[in-house]
Design an enzyme around this catalytic site. Structure first.
Site, PDB file in Angstrom:
ATOM      1  N   ASP A   1       0.825  -1.211   0.000  1.00 32.95           N
ATOM      2  CA  ASP A   1       0.000   0.000   0.000  1.00 32.95           C
ATOM      3  C   ASP A   1       0.866   1.270   0.000  1.00 32.95           C
ATOM      4  OD1 ASP A   1      -2.344   1.379  -0.040  1.00 32.95           O
ATOM      5  OD2 ASP A   1      -2.875   1.034   2.058  1.00 32.95           O
TER       6      ASP A   1
ATOM      7  N   HIS B   1       2.723   3.461  -8.920  1.00 30.76           N
ATOM      8  CA  HIS B   1       2.499   2.042  -9.228  1.00 30.76           C
ATOM      9  C   HIS B   1       3.697   1.473  -9.990  1.00 30.76           C
ATOM     10  CE1 HIS B   1      -1.432   2.419  -7.603  1.00 30.76           C
ATOM     11  NE2 HIS B   1      -1.936   3.134  -8.595  1.00 30.76           N
TER      12      HIS B   1
ATOM     13  N   LEU C   1      10.767 -20.501  -4.676  1.00 31.82           N
ATOM     14  CA  LEU C   1       9.778 -19.601  -4.066  1.00 31.82           C
ATOM     15  C   LEU C   1       8.452 -19.732  -4.817  1.00 31.82           C
ATOM     16  CD1 LEU C   1       9.149 -17.077  -2.175  1.00 31.82           C
ATOM     17  CD2 LEU C   1       9.720 -15.674  -4.158  1.00 31.82           C
TER      18      LEU C   1
HETATM   19  C1  IPE Z   1      -1.406   0.273  -3.449  1.00 33.61           C
HETATM   20  O1  IPE Z   1      -1.210   1.646  -3.460  1.00 33.61           O
HETATM   21  C2  IPE Z   1      -1.635  -0.293  -4.823  1.00 33.61           C
HETATM   22  C3  IPE Z   1      -3.027  -0.691  -5.080  1.00 33.61           C
HETATM   23  C4  IPE Z   1      -3.994  -0.684  -4.215  1.00 33.61           C
HETATM   24  C5  IPE Z   1      -3.329  -1.137  -6.410  1.00 33.61           C
HETATM   25  P1  IPE Z   1      -2.444   2.647  -3.473  1.00 33.61           P
HETATM   26  O2  IPE Z   1      -2.791   2.947  -4.892  1.00 33.61           O
HETATM   27  O3  IPE Z   1      -3.558   2.150  -2.623  1.00 33.61           O
HETATM   28  O4  IPE Z   1      -1.783   3.918  -2.810  1.00 33.61           O
HETATM   29  P2  IPE Z   1      -2.452   4.930  -1.787  1.00 33.61           P
HETATM   30  O5  IPE Z   1      -3.004   4.115  -0.655  1.00 33.61           O
HETATM   31  O6  IPE Z   1      -3.532   5.645  -2.532  1.00 33.61           O
HETATM   32  O7  IPE Z   1      -1.336   5.830  -1.378  1.00 33.61           O
HETATM   33  C1  IPE Z   2      -5.493  -2.791  -0.468  1.00 32.01           C
HETATM   34  O1  IPE Z   2      -5.122  -1.455  -0.600  1.00 32.01           O
HETATM   35  C2  IPE Z   2      -5.377  -3.495  -1.770  1.00 32.01           C
HETATM   36  C3  IPE Z   2      -4.028  -3.599  -2.329  1.00 32.01           C
HETATM   37  C4  IPE Z   2      -2.911  -3.258  -1.743  1.00 32.01           C
HETATM   38  C5  IPE Z   2      -3.975  -4.161  -3.644  1.00 32.01           C
HETATM   39  P1  IPE Z   2      -6.199  -0.290  -0.738  1.00 32.01           P
HETATM   40  O2  IPE Z   2      -5.449   0.969  -0.758  1.00 32.01           O
HETATM   41  O3  IPE Z   2      -7.088  -0.565  -1.903  1.00 32.01           O
HETATM   42  O4  IPE Z   2      -7.050  -0.486   0.583  1.00 32.01           O
HETATM   43  P2  IPE Z   2      -7.953   0.525   1.404  1.00 32.01           P
HETATM   44  O5  IPE Z   2      -8.994   1.025   0.469  1.00 32.01           O
HETATM   45  O6  IPE Z   2      -7.069   1.621   1.888  1.00 32.01           O
HETATM   46  O7  IPE Z   2      -8.518  -0.296   2.528  1.00 32.01           O
HETATM   47 MG    MG Z   3      -4.070   2.379  -0.671  1.00 26.35          MG
END
Ligand code: IPE
Ligand code: IPE
Ligand code: MG
Length: 247
Positions: free
Chosen positions: A22, A39, A133
């Site tokens: 995240d 990403h 792995l």
């Molecule tokens: C995690 O990073 C990747 C996915 C959920 C696909 P986020 O895109 O959730 O990044 P934040 O939480 O908005 O910073």
């Molecule tokens: C969880 O992250 C999903 C992934 C890392 C792929 P999100 O950023 O989507 O989760 P929430 O919305 O903060 O719970």
């Molecule tokens: Mg996120």
């Protein structure tokens, strides 16, 4: 290479680590970049992490890459994420083969585009014999959905007239994931959030948790080693008494 003064203790049995990757968006925005740049940087962190696993005693790594709820994001971000996943699968093939990494994808397949599906199937077929792995990537994944599908199968003839054990249910979930994996030992979530967001709810029954404020694109072998060492210092009791107390 792990550039760290941490002394790495390897666990006796190979670990299953799950990572909720995240913070890509926040990482990018804090640098004045578009979210997708986060990403992209996140994909590099995946490579670093996968590479570090064998030397830390990790045998299975489940990465949360795209949740079923992530479809709720703007279409442009969803498209960019799908494109990155497809490119990642293609690019990682050779490296995975060389390093003995078996790639599996868990989650729904009925809503993925055919180029993404093809990339997944090719990666799975090509790396099936990897022994070092097991890399499981969760795409269009919802643990509640996986549990529901498993529960639905209990209505079939095979199960209807007998009591169901936890092992039965674990097997049904593994079937719907199309891959078998041990229970999760350690869940890591980056970016400071402390929630599961529908990730491996059944499999995490006795998992340990490690939360770090670091954003996913900044995650590296050092941080993974830190998490594993922290995990190894914990006393997992599984409802019984601590070793010292039990005598
Ligand atoms: C995690 O990073 C990747 C996915 C959920 C696909 P986020 O895109 O959730 O990044 P934040 O939480 O908005 O910073
Ligand atoms: C969880 O992250 C999903 C992934 C890392 C792929 P999100 O950023 O989507 O989760 P929430 O919305 O903060 O719970
Ligand atoms: Mg996120």
């Amino acid at each position: 290479m792990i550039q760290s003064s941490l002394s790495i203790i390897k666990p006796e049995t190979k670990l299953h680590v799950g990572i909720i990757m995240d913070g890509n968006g926040r990482w990018a925005v804090s640098r004045g970049l578009p979210r997708i740049a986060g990403h992209r940087a996140g994909a590099d962190a995946v490579r670093r992490t996968v590479e570090a696993c064998p030397s830390l005693g990790i045998g299975t790594l489940t990465l949360y890459a795209f949740s079923s709820d992530n479809w709720r994001r703007p279409q442009t971000e969803v498209n960019a994420l799908m494109r990155l996943l497809r490119i990642f699968m293609r690019k990682e093939l050779e490296r995975s083969l060389r390093n003995g990494v078996r790639i599996s994808v868990i989650g729904r397949r009925d809503r993925l585009s055919s180029p993404v599906l093809n990339a997944i199937e090719t990666a799975e077929k090509t790396t099936i014999n990897g022994q070092t792995l097991h890399l499981r990537i969760a795409i269009d994944y919802s643990s509640r959905y996986a549990i529901l599908r498993a529960a639905e199968r209990l209505r079939s003839q095979e199960y209807i007239n007998r009591s169901i054990t936890e092992e039965d249910f674990s097997r049904l979930i593994a079937d719907s994931d199309r891959t078998n994996a041990p229970e999760v030992d350690l869940v890591i979530r980056t970016s400071g959030e402390q929630r599961l967001s529908d990730f491996l709810l059944w499999e995490n029954a006795y998992a340990e948790f490690f939360f770090t404020k670091r954003m996913w694109p900044d995650f590296d072998a050092n941080e993974l080693a830190l998490a594993v060492n922290d995990f190894l210092s914990r006393d997992r009791r599984f409802g019984a008494l601590a070793q010292a107390v039990a005598g």
